[in-house]
Design an enzyme around this catalytic site. Structure first.
Site, short mmCIF file in Angstrom:
data_model
loop_
_atom_site.label_atom_id
_atom_site.label_comp_id
_atom_site.label_asym_id
_atom_site.label_seq_id
_atom_site.Cartn_x
_atom_site.Cartn_y
_atom_site.Cartn_z
N LYS A 11 0.84 -1.20 0.00
CA LYS A 11 0.00 0.00 0.00
C LYS A 11 0.87 1.24 0.00
O LYS A 11 2.05 1.23 0.40
CB LYS A 11 -0.94 0.02 1.21
CG LYS A 11 -0.28 0.17 2.58
CD LYS A 11 0.02 1.61 2.99
CE LYS A 11 0.77 1.67 4.32
NZ LYS A 11 1.30 3.03 4.61
N ASP A 137 -2.74 -1.79 10.56
CA ASP A 137 -2.83 -1.80 9.09
C ASP A 137 -3.41 -3.10 8.53
O ASP A 137 -3.76 -3.16 7.35
CB ASP A 137 -1.45 -1.58 8.47
CG ASP A 137 -1.01 -0.13 8.48
OD1 ASP A 137 -1.87 0.75 8.71
OD2 ASP A 137 0.19 0.14 8.27
#
Length: 293
Positions: A11, A137
């Site tokens: 990401k 996350d």
């Protein structure tokens, strides 16, 4: 099914703001997260002896409970009292300690794989709920795509897909301590410039790449770049070579740049390679479709 192959996608942060510090020491954030087509490959295989083990192509990675892959496997195997074990083979490509959620996405991929291997029947939401026990996350890495992350990063709201464009990802040969970055931010929290996350959401919805790039911001740049000026040099190199926008991802040191076309992006990659400033360099695309790994 005795074995499954999965991809763990990296990401980037299109916007990252820290809005406060909680009493427990965690930071309240507002971030726009975006998955990219840069990934680690994992093969997860059943074992009959009940053991949970791991192999990887990088010698310096831990292969015990300090690795989120092992933690993820144990979480589901213990919860569902599974008598068999798993062997995890991780082929690592995402830069390590680079602000790209490399460890978190590997843990998320193991949750996905163990759920499939043992037919646990957990939904994506179920896996996200369990993922937060591994790290802030991990739920996003289960979900993937474009999303607004709030709280400590675990409160997620899906956003419309980002406009399609080439993205250049560059990591210099340095490591950044996330702990040190946040400690430095805490010491000057009232003086940093906070990005306009709501404006970025508007830009994403309007699919205006130039507007989005003009509003991108990462509050952590103000403390990480003084520690590691090469991050600024890489950003400038991308901009000088045609990037519409460039920014540090997470707490760094990885830098990404958005481009209007592949030809310009390839030339920028060549220029950055020639500069000698980066250790790992990838030209890829944004991942916008939720599908099987």
């Amino acid at each position: 099914m005795d074995s499954i192959d999965v991809k763990a996608l990296a990401k980037i942060n299109i916007g990252l703001d820290v809005t406060g510090i909680r009493e427990d020491g965690y930071h309240e954030v507002r971030m726009i997260m975006q998955t990219v087509n840069l990934f680690d490959k994992l093969t997860i295989s059943k074992t009959d002896d009940g053991s949970i083990s791991m192999k990887t192509n990088l010698r310096f990675l831990p292969l015990d409970d300090d690795n989120l892959c092992i933690k993820a496997a144990k979480l589901l195997i213990n919860e569902f009292d599974i008598k068999q074990g798993v062997e995890i083979n991780l082929e690592k490509h995402i830069p390590v300690a680079a602000g790209m959620a490399g460890g978190s996405t590997d843990g998320a991929a193991v949750l996905f794989a163990v759920n499939k291997l043992f037919n646990l029947g957990l939904s994506r939401k179920d896996l996200m709920d369990r993922g937060v026990k591994l790290g802030a996350d991990v739920p996003y890495c289960v979900m993937r795509g474009t999303a607004l992350a709030e709280g400590i990063g675990e409160v997620l709201s899906p956003l419309p897909p980002m406009i399609k464009c080439p993205v250049l990802i560059a990591k210099p040969g340095i490591s950044v301590s996330t702990k040190q970055v946040y400690e430095a931010l805490d010491s000057r929290f009232d003086t940093v410039t906070h990005p306009d996350i709501d404006q970025l959401i508007t830009d994403i919805k309007s699919k205006d790449l130039h507007a989005l790039c003009s509003h991108m911001g990462n509050v952590l740049e103000e403390v990480t770049i003084p520690m590691h000026p090469i991050i600024s040099d890489i950003k400038q190199n991308m901009l000088d070579n045609g990037a519409v926008g460039a920014m540090m991802s997470g707490s760094g040191p990885t830098v990404f740049g958005f481009f209007e076309d592949n030809k310009t992006a390839r030339k920028a990659k060549e220029a950055l390679t020639a500069s000698g400033m980066v250790k790992q360099l990838y030209l890829t695309t944004l991942f916008n479709t939720v599908n099987n790994r």
